[in-house]
Design an enzyme around this catalytic site. Sequence first.
Site, PDB file in Angstrom:
ATOM      1  N   HIS A   1      -7.855   9.195   1.244  1.00 37.73           N
ATOM      2  CA  HIS A   1      -8.490   9.482  -0.044  1.00 37.73           C
ATOM      3  C   HIS A   1      -9.508  10.597   0.116  1.00 37.73           C
ATOM      4  O   HIS A   1     -10.164  10.699   1.150  1.00 37.73           O
ATOM      5  CB  HIS A   1      -9.161   8.223  -0.606  1.00 37.73           C
TER       6      HIS A   1
ATOM      7  N   VAL B   1       1.753   6.985   0.353  1.00 40.96           N
ATOM      8  CA  VAL B   1       0.894   6.043   1.071  1.00 40.96           C
ATOM      9  C   VAL B   1      -0.501   6.061   0.462  1.00 40.96           C
ATOM     10  O   VAL B   1      -1.079   7.122   0.235  1.00 40.96           O
ATOM     11  CB  VAL B   1       0.814   6.418   2.570  1.00 40.96           C
ATOM     12  N   CYS B   2      -1.033   4.875   0.226  1.00 41.87           N
ATOM     13  CA  CYS B   2      -2.358   4.754  -0.364  1.00 41.87           C
ATOM     14  C   CYS B   2      -3.260   3.961   0.587  1.00 41.87           C
ATOM     15  O   CYS B   2      -3.244   2.731   0.583  1.00 41.87           O
ATOM     16  CB  CYS B   2      -2.249   4.047  -1.716  1.00 41.87           C
ATOM     17  N   ILE B   3      -3.976   4.687   1.445  1.00 40.29           N
ATOM     18  CA  ILE B   3      -4.974   4.040   2.304  1.00 40.29           C
ATOM     19  C   ILE B   3      -6.253   4.868   2.264  1.00 40.29           C
ATOM     20  O   ILE B   3      -6.221   6.071   2.013  1.00 40.29           O
ATOM     21  CB  ILE B   3      -4.505   3.829   3.771  1.00 40.29           C
TER      22      ILE B   3
ATOM     23  N   ASN C   1       0.802  -1.228   0.000  1.00 38.90           N
ATOM     24  CA  ASN C   1       0.000   0.000   0.000  1.00 38.90           C
ATOM     25  C   ASN C   1       0.836   1.280   0.000  1.00 38.90           C
ATOM     26  O   ASN C   1       0.322   2.353   0.308  1.00 38.90           O
ATOM     27  CB  ASN C   1      -0.981  -0.012   1.169  1.00 38.90           C
TER      28      ASN C   1
END
Length: 170
Positions: free
Chosen positions: A95, A89-91, A82
Amino acid sequence: VTFVCSTLSLSRQVGELNKNPVEGFSAGLIDDNDLYRWEVLIIGPPDTLYEGGVFKAHLTFPKDYPLRPPKMKFITEIWHPNVDKNGDVCISILHEPGEDKYGYEKPEERWLPIHTVETIMISVISMLADPNGDSPANVDAAKEWREDRNGEFKRKVARCVRKSQETAFE
């Protein structure tokens, strides 16, 4: 008004975290004159492959925080499904708020103005302990995590942990 709210909110949060540190991370301003750029040190969670690591990341807050989420980027190299190869960081909670155009996330899983640096960091620590392989930012890491968790994936994470220990306090 938004600018005043975001400055007060961030100022209060940095003061609170300095007064009452939260286990697993430390956070502070990169530059005392800029409330919108923070540096965080995340301690690799116990009983995970990241245990013992000291990972540095930056949080960059938009001027309309808390209406919109900050961006988070690892400065220390980290191998994780992730976290993309640039460290972003992609959580879900980072978003943009509202409906997910792909229908993958529910609106309540995405950014909400009630989130704080503490809730973000708790989510990131949880992400380290339990990656989301269904929504990878790093497809190669996700593939290794699914197919060779105790082999190549574990070796790459161990190398990142060692490197993080060597560079933690530079």
